[in-house]
Design an enzyme around this catalytic site. Sequence first.
Site, short mmCIF file in Angstrom:
data_model
loop_
_atom_site.label_atom_id
_atom_site.label_comp_id
_atom_site.label_asym_id
_atom_site.label_seq_id
_atom_site.Cartn_x
_atom_site.Cartn_y
_atom_site.Cartn_z
N SER A 189 34.27 48.82 41.13
CA SER A 189 34.78 49.96 40.38
C SER A 189 33.80 51.13 40.47
O SER A 189 33.45 51.52 41.58
CB SER A 189 35.05 49.52 38.93
OG SER A 189 35.86 50.46 38.26
N ASP B 108 45.67 45.60 41.63
CA ASP B 108 44.87 46.68 41.05
C ASP B 108 45.63 48.00 41.23
O ASP B 108 45.76 48.50 42.35
CB ASP B 108 43.53 46.74 41.77
CG ASP B 108 42.58 47.81 41.22
OD1 ASP B 108 43.01 48.63 40.39
OD2 ASP B 108 41.41 47.82 41.63
N HIS C 79 42.94 45.48 38.03
CA HIS C 79 41.62 46.02 38.38
C HIS C 79 40.49 45.11 37.91
O HIS C 79 39.47 44.96 38.58
CB HIS C 79 41.47 47.41 37.75
CG HIS C 79 40.16 48.06 38.06
ND1 HIS C 79 39.79 48.41 39.33
CD2 HIS C 79 39.11 48.40 37.26
CE1 HIS C 79 38.58 48.96 39.31
NE2 HIS C 79 38.16 48.96 38.07
#
Lengths: 373, 373
Positions: free
Chosen positions: A149, A320, A353
């Site tokens: 991320s 995601d 995610h």
Amino acid sequence: MATTSTLDTLNIALPAKLPLDSGQELENVCIAYQTYGELNADRSNAILVCHALTGDQHLASPHPITGKPGWWQRIVGPGLPLDTDKFHIICSNVIGSCMGSTGPASLAPDGKPYGMRFPVITIRDMVRAQIAMLDVMGIERLHGVVGGSMGGMQALSLSANFPERAARIMVIASTARHSAQNIAYHEVGRQAIMADPAWQGGDYYGSGQTPDKGLAVARMAAHITYLSEAGLTEKFGRRLQNRPNGEKGEKSFGFDADFQVESYLRYQGLSFTDRFDANSYLYITRATDYFDLAEEHGGRLADAFTDTKSRFCVVSFDTDWLYPTAESRNIVHALNASSAPVSFVELSAPYGHDSFLLNVPALDRVIKGFLEG
Amino acid sequence: MATTSTLDTLNIALPAKLPLDSGQELENVCIAYQTYGELNADRSNAILVCHALTGDQHLASPHPITGKPGWWQRIVGPGLPLDTDKFHIICSNVIGSCMGSTGPASLAPDGKPYGMRFPVITIRDMVRAQIAMLDVMGIERLHGVVGGSMGGMQALSLSANFPERAARIMVIASTARHSAQNIAYHEVGRQAIMADPAWQGGDYYGSGQTPDKGLAVARMAAHITYLSEAGLTEKFGRRLQNRPNGEKGEKSFGFDADFQVESYLRYQGLSFTDRFDANSYLYITRATDYFDLAEEHGGRLADAFTDTKSRFCVVSFDTDWLYPTAESRNIVHALNASSAPVSFVELSAPYGHDSFLLNVPALDRVIKGFLEG
């Protein structure tokens, strides 16, 4: 090495002012970090792990406030993907955050907390601070950088701006630029915080009031984007909460948390305020929104990697929707265009995610294989 | 017919108390509505259009507060899909709303605004009120019911609970039940409103303060779900705002709206508070979250349509991720299982969920064809 141990963490005071993308400089910068595994004699076995938006340096050690295990505890240790028998794993809190590294809650040179006087920082600024930390540590070249991320953004930025400093770059569930939708969600969160009267223009430190309600709403909105629709349906569906007295869940025809998903979200929002500073949330979301690696390199992403000497590994997750696989492909195409060696895999995992933080054995294998290859 | 004209709209006072799903009854219910086109002699050409979450009865007439054209102005008129030469189009404000129908801002029998004393209502309750309105109007059987989004839920609920009352049921960009993710987004909005101190437990009427900041954040979060990621990217991408003094957009390294998408969202949030009541937002989002047509019929959606005498048309949009095509298919499968005549189409349009409100000529053709067939 100027290290001290406070707040269950290690600290480095950077020896020089930190230049920032805004043109400002940050003085007296402190970097809080943790390490796992021994640094070898020629300082060649260090791996930098970059944390996500609201993460911290407590990669594999209990969080000092919540007492919960480190956020990647599962994969750090002897024989594990981040193998402490082989590697010296470093994880540092990004500047702008609130777990010991210099951020808006830190004292400015005038002895008062920065608040909104803290300069707006970028992902590249975070990386500059980490490079300065590595300089203090005497680590010239990392064995690897790994980030999921926002951590992946830092890994990309490090490779683009300090191409000599890492042999391996691993980018998980990330993107080379924040999309309009990504920015939109962050803006909702920032507006929720700034709408809370307890925010007081950011000058709430020591006032006895913190913008917890606004921060909780920001976290709730963001948290939805971390999960997949299918994952939410499987975990909660439309199931109702059982009542505290043990009654089976029924619709209350009121505004209590009737649905389990409501109760879950409220808890996520509330518990977040125990461990995170609202101003840090403003600054770090801003940094990710500003992130556009191509823009920093004349608009062509491949040009970010012209001087790279690293091998790359890019991983996305099929569920995601915050940073979907297309964003990873975009990175891979740019790496291909600049002839950088890259392996890419889209993993299947149901968690959206957040998959990069959860138990996805295939990810563990990819990490181990890449770092030991 | 007990109609009066106030606030640029028509009103009907329901002659009897309205029974609600909660077990409560609502007294002195007023329904605000608009009509377009003449009712024919045998009262057989009426079409009820059901509005969405924050919509209203001003289908094809200027909004009395904003002055903007009606929300479906584009398709209402002589020869248009909602053909006023042929049909008597009725659109009524749902109960719980704030444009003239009884809602939380209305006066309770004690002469004070209901506030949070207003009973929690359901989609079926909204439909009950509309049926009571049609009874007053002397309309036994509608030529058709058309609704998008929450309007589609009402169309479905009407067909399930009052199967004799409509010959055609058209459900656009909707769902037979709110998913965990749908509920989650609404819960964020409700928490944003209730976190605003100006909300005052819902008793803000006449206090000189309204929870505009909370309501704006709620609207911002919801608004993102109405648009597609691709649509947002095309419309805004990462383009920066030009400054008020005409300077070309640059990053401010501050917390102003640098990106156009931020400015757009802030405007959406702010302007919404001019025309909508925060408590109504709480009640209407709750009604949609409670909506689960299968649950009302023993858990089997097909059983909702056992007694239907209607023809159905179901429309979804390929970029709608709020109520994706799979939700429409779910409805169509249930209709097939109960042998109801149904046509189904997934239309391609770039605007996400909001496609049903925007210029999608293929939708116009489907509406016209279904209502005139």
